[in-house]
Design a protein around this motif. Structure first.
Motif, PDB file in Angstrom:
ATOM      1  N   ILE A 485     -46.745  18.521 -26.362  1.00 57.85           N
ATOM      2  CA  ILE A 485     -46.119  18.752 -25.055  1.00 57.85           C
ATOM      3  C   ILE A 485     -44.868  19.602 -25.219  1.00 57.85           C
ATOM      4  O   ILE A 485     -44.628  20.556 -24.466  1.00 57.85           O
ATOM      5  CB  ILE A 485     -45.791  17.409 -24.374  1.00 57.85           C
ATOM      6  N   ALA A 486     -44.049  19.270 -26.208  1.00 55.39           N
ATOM      7  CA  ALA A 486     -42.810  20.018 -26.432  1.00 55.39           C
ATOM      8  C   ALA A 486     -43.105  21.484 -26.734  1.00 55.39           C
ATOM      9  O   ALA A 486     -42.465  22.394 -26.180  1.00 55.39           O
ATOM     10  CB  ALA A 486     -42.016  19.385 -27.580  1.00 55.39           C
ATOM     11  N   SER A 521     -37.328  22.681 -15.613  1.00 56.08           N
ATOM     12  CA  SER A 521     -38.056  21.412 -15.702  1.00 56.08           C
ATOM     13  C   SER A 521     -38.954  21.385 -16.930  1.00 56.08           C
ATOM     14  O   SER A 521     -39.083  20.349 -17.605  1.00 56.08           O
ATOM     15  CB  SER A 521     -38.890  21.200 -14.438  1.00 56.08           C
ATOM     16  N   LEU A 522     -39.570  22.525 -17.239  1.00 60.44           N
ATOM     17  CA  LEU A 522     -40.404  22.602 -18.441  1.00 60.44           C
ATOM     18  C   LEU A 522     -39.568  22.402 -19.704  1.00 60.44           C
ATOM     19  O   LEU A 522     -39.979  21.694 -20.628  1.00 60.44           O
ATOM     20  CB  LEU A 522     -41.127  23.950 -18.484  1.00 60.44           C
ATOM     21  N   LEU A 523     -38.386  23.013 -19.748  1.00 55.11           N
ATOM     22  CA  LEU A 523     -37.532  22.849 -20.912  1.00 55.11           C
ATOM     23  C   LEU A 523     -37.033  21.411 -21.039  1.00 55.11           C
ATOM     24  O   LEU A 523     -36.950  20.869 -22.154  1.00 55.11           O
ATOM     25  CB  LEU A 523     -36.348  23.816 -20.825  1.00 55.11           C
ATOM     26  N   CYS A 524     -36.700  20.785 -19.921  1.00 52.13           N
ATOM     27  CA  CYS A 524     -36.295  19.371 -19.961  1.00 52.13           C
ATOM     28  C   CYS A 524     -37.452  18.490 -20.443  1.00 52.13           C
ATOM     29  O   CYS A 524     -37.251  17.545 -21.218  1.00 52.13           O
ATOM     30  CB  CYS A 524     -35.836  18.920 -18.578  1.00 52.13           C
ATOM     31  N   SER A 525     -38.662  18.806 -19.995  1.00 53.37           N
ATOM     32  CA  SER A 525     -39.834  18.053 -20.447  1.00 53.37           C
ATOM     33  C   SER A 525     -40.035  18.216 -21.939  1.00 53.37           C
ATOM     34  O   SER A 525     -40.380  17.253 -22.645  1.00 53.37           O
ATOM     35  CB  SER A 525     -41.079  18.531 -19.691  1.00 53.37           C
ATOM     36  N   ALA A 526     -39.823  19.449 -22.444  1.00 54.59           N
ATOM     37  CA  ALA A 526     -39.958  19.689 -23.884  1.00 54.59           C
ATOM     38  C   ALA A 526     -38.943  18.869 -24.666  1.00 54.59           C
ATOM     39  O   ALA A 526     -39.274  18.261 -25.702  1.00 54.59           O
ATOM     40  CB  ALA A 526     -39.792  21.182 -24.168  1.00 54.59           C
ATOM     41  N   ALA A 527     -37.695  18.836 -24.196  1.00 56.24           N
ATOM     42  CA  ALA A 527     -36.653  18.075 -24.891  1.00 56.24           C
ATOM     43  C   ALA A 527     -36.967  16.584 -24.887  1.00 56.24           C
ATOM     44  O   ALA A 527     -36.825  15.894 -25.908  1.00 56.24           O
ATOM     45  CB  ALA A 527     -35.299  18.347 -24.238  1.00 56.24           C
ATOM     46  N   LEU A 528     -37.404  16.062 -23.740  1.00 59.30           N
ATOM     47  CA  LEU A 528     -37.735  14.640 -23.648  1.00 59.30           C
ATOM     48  C   LEU A 528     -38.919  14.295 -24.536  1.00 59.30           C
ATOM     49  O   LEU A 528     -38.908  13.269 -25.232  1.00 59.30           O
ATOM     50  CB  LEU A 528     -38.042  14.284 -22.193  1.00 59.30           C
ATOM     51  N   ALA A 530     -39.895  15.875 -27.265  1.00 60.36           N
ATOM     52  CA  ALA A 530     -39.480  15.935 -28.665  1.00 60.36           C
ATOM     53  C   ALA A 530     -38.678  14.691 -29.051  1.00 60.36           C
ATOM     54  O   ALA A 530     -38.848  14.144 -30.150  1.00 60.36           O
ATOM     55  CB  ALA A 530     -38.657  17.193 -28.906  1.00 60.36           C
ATOM     56  N   PHE A 531     -37.813  14.224 -28.137  1.00 62.98           N
ATOM     57  CA  PHE A 531     -37.030  13.016 -28.394  1.00 62.98           C
ATOM     58  C   PHE A 531     -37.944  11.804 -28.570  1.00 62.98           C
ATOM     59  O   PHE A 531     -37.781  11.016 -29.518  1.00 62.98           O
ATOM     60  CB  PHE A 531     -36.055  12.786 -27.244  1.00 62.98           C
ATOM     61  N   VAL A 532     -38.920  11.660 -27.671  1.00 61.46           N
ATOM     62  CA  VAL A 532     -39.845  10.524 -27.747  1.00 61.46           C
ATOM     63  C   VAL A 532     -40.677  10.610 -29.024  1.00 61.46           C
ATOM     64  O   VAL A 532     -40.910   9.605 -29.714  1.00 61.46           O
ATOM     65  CB  VAL A 532     -40.750  10.482 -26.505  1.00 61.46           C
ATOM     66  N   ALA A 533     -41.152  11.824 -29.364  1.00 62.00           N
ATOM     67  CA  ALA A 533     -41.956  11.987 -30.573  1.00 62.00           C
ATOM     68  C   ALA A 533     -41.160  11.590 -31.815  1.00 62.00           C
ATOM     69  O   ALA A 533     -41.685  10.935 -32.731  1.00 62.00           O
ATOM     70  CB  ALA A 533     -42.431  13.433 -30.683  1.00 62.00           C
ATOM     71  N   ARG A 534     -39.901  11.983 -31.847  1.00 63.24           N
ATOM     72  CA  ARG A 534     -39.060  11.640 -33.007  1.00 63.24           C
ATOM     73  C   ARG A 534     -38.846  10.133 -33.090  1.00 63.24           C
ATOM     74  O   ARG A 534     -38.931   9.547 -34.172  1.00 63.24           O
ATOM     75  CB  ARG A 534     -37.725  12.371 -32.905  1.00 63.24           C
ATOM     76  N   ARG A 535     -38.575   9.490 -31.949  1.00 58.50           N
ATOM     77  CA  ARG A 535     -38.385   8.041 -31.946  1.00 58.50           C
ATOM     78  C   ARG A 535     -39.650   7.314 -32.382  1.00 58.50           C
ATOM     79  O   ARG A 535     -39.596   6.331 -33.134  1.00 58.50           O
ATOM     80  CB  ARG A 535     -37.960   7.572 -30.553  1.00 58.50           C
TER      81      ARG A 535
END
Length: 555
Positions: A485-486, A521-528, A530-535
């Motif tokens: 997704i990111a 919104s797409l960039l915010c979705s990418a950041a979120l 990536a954060f979830v994937a890392r966690r």
């Protein structure tokens, strides 16, 4: 069967939510995207990236556009089984012309209905649809898929299953069950006020997931209930209980005739040819009357009924920019002379309630803060359902692993597909929109194929990677699809820049928020993501280490 009423409600909440949660997830997510459906249209069709325009002149712009409209091949083929005999090569008898716009529409949607000779139902018309640039009347290509209003929005309420309106029925049944799930959830969670402020992300995964499920359910509970109810209300008379056109067909026709006598708006053609007076003059008169009553004068809906006939009339409706109702305050004129027929009387109490609820659900009014609250409410509903899936799997996967059952594995694979897979499919159609050649025949169909193909690949990936769930572990597909997704979200923003030149610095500096907002919104979705994937990666590593230590201790 159950020891208490709360246990019965818990069973109802769990299994109804699980079985129909997959449908409700799509309804919530694409409903949230549909709040900005016009903005997605602008992003997906660069030729329409102009400022919103008012209703244009009828004589200079609309009439020439209407006169060149004819039904397309698909409409003719759909109509053919309902006609006795061959279909005509050209349609000349115009039933109605209409144009609709909102404060967010830079382009204008046109609708033209024509009589069909030898139709089995004489009142049934064949329709032609068109889109024009309201500045000069230039016809815009009809083979371009309006991803927001033409795909995400229908997917929200009908799943794009058009056969026998099957999708609308499935979503309607799911909304009805959702009301039962909401009520049963309230019964289960007696301490709603405490759960409104409770979220413990550092606790055990099962606890934190349940906290987030409760929090998103409680915070947006009025939103969820209202939109499930009004969604059912909007389609009730048209699809679910269409008694006016079935059981009460004769009474419906009689009502239409009596209404025509009461309002002065002819129900049928007179069969006598007649000309058409200046529609622009009629629109100016309608705006003068609205202004005299201290009402905004934007025209949202223009209708010409029985065009070219002595019974023809013109209806001018005020846009719903400054109120909840979609359109209203109709003023009607005799088409041949421009003579005023009358103004719509004040709506009854029941009609006002229906207009308010429908308008609040479809939100065509001008209120950007409320529009974003709609998005947050829809996403909260999606998160509530997603965490319900995760809680169901987390609570049972170790037990299923000990029993050798594959139930948790199957549910988890479907949950991955529904949650992250649905986001991937959305990004897939946006990327295909920017990559496919502009001149590709049936381009919109290829974009749809990209959407469903991406979703199918997400399902395949989730199933193939779900083996750890059968051992009580987390499906790595969650993390991997979050990374995907990111990557795809960033790729969509870059492709928009490369193919159109509308990068963020340009759109932000020019204040063109329909495109800038989608990119942000797409960039915010990418950041979120990536954060979830890392966690998820860190948590998965910690869990595997802990289980390895436990196995070593047993040895």
């Amino acid at each position: 069967m159950f020891k208490s009423f709360r246990q019965a409600m818990a069973w109802l909440h769990t299994w109804f939510g699980l079985v129909l949660g997959f449908v409700l997830m799509a309804a919530f997510f694409f409903g949230a995207l549909s709040v900005f459906d016009r903005e997605f249209d602008r992003w997906s069709i660069p030729a329409t990236r102009i400022e919103p325009q008012p209703m244009p002149s009828f004589e200079k712009v609309l009439r020439p556009a209407f006169e060149r409209m004819q039904p397309n091949a698909a409409a003719i083929d759909a109509m053919r089984p309902r006609v006795n005999g061959p279909m005509p090569e050209h349609y000349d008898t115009v039933v109605s012309w209409s144009a609709y716009t909102t404060h967010r529409d830079p382009v204008l949607a046109l609708f033209a209905g024509y009589e069909v000779p030898n139709a089995k139902d004489p009142e049934e018309a064949i329709w032609a649809l068109g889109t024009i640039d309201p500045r000069d009347g230039t016809a815009l290509p009809d083979d371009r898929l309006k991803i927001g209003s033409g795909f995400f929005f229908p997917l929200h309420y009908g799943l794009t299953l058009d056969w026998k309106n099957l999708g609308i029925w499935i979503v309607g049944f799911s909304a009805l069950v959702m009301l039962a799930a909401l009520i049963s959830g309230v019964v289960m969670h007696r301490k709603l006020f405490r759960e409104f402020f409770t979220f413990r992300p550092d606790k055990a995964r099962l606890r934190s997931v349940l906290d987030l499920h409760n929090l998103t359910g409680v915070v947006a509970l009025p939103f969820h209930f209202f939109f499930a109810f009004t969604g059912l209300l909007i389609f009730a008379a048209t699809y679910y209980f269409p008694v006016g056109h079935t059981q009460l067909h004769d009474l419906h026709d009689l009502h239409a005739q009596l209404e025509a006598q009461h309002t002065g708006l002819p129900h049928e053609r007179a069969g006598v040819p007649a000309g058409l007076a200046s529609v622009d003059a009629m629109v100016a008169e309608a705006q003068r009357r609205w202004q005299a009553n201290d009402k905004a004068g934007d025209v949202g809906f223009l209708v010409l009924q029985h065009v070219g006939d002595a019974n023809g009339y013109v209806s001018v409706y005020r846009a719903g920019t400054d109120r909840i109702a979609l359109v209203g305050d109709g003023i009607h004129f005799k088409a041949a002379t421009g003579e005023l027929i009358g103004e719509d009387p004040p709506a009854t109490a029941g009609a006002r309630v229906a207009e308010f609820l429908t308008g609040l659900h479809l939100q065509h009014f001008r209120h950007w803060l409320l529009r974003w609250l709609y998005v947050l409410g829809g996403l909260a509903g999606a998160v509530c359902i997603a965490t319900g899936f995760i809680f169901f799997v987390e609570k049972r996967k170790r037990q299923h692993a000990q029993q050798g059952s594959q139930g948790a594995r199957i549910v988890d694979a479907l949950a991955v597909t529904t949650v992250t897979g649905m986001v991937l499919a959305t990004l897939g159609i946006l990327i295909a929109n920017r990559l496919l050649p502009e001149t590709l025949p049936a381009r919109g169909d290829w974009e749809r194929y990209a959407f469903w193909g991406t979703w199918a690949l997400a399902l395949l990936h989730a199933g193939l990677r779900s083996a750890p769930v059968a051992r009580g572990l987390t499906n790595p597909a969650w993390r991997e699809q979050c990374w995907a997704i990111a990557v795809l979200a960033i790729a969509a923003v870059l492709l928009n820049w490369i193919t159109t030149g509308d990068h963020l610095l340009r759109t932000l500096s020019e204040g063109y928020w329909p495109v800038a907002g989608i990119d942000l919104s797409l960039l915010c979705s990418a950041a979120l993501a990536a954060f979830v994937a890392r966690r998820l990666g860190l948590r998965g590593t910690a869990r595997q280490s802990r289980m390895s230590n436990e196995e070593a201790a047993h040895v």
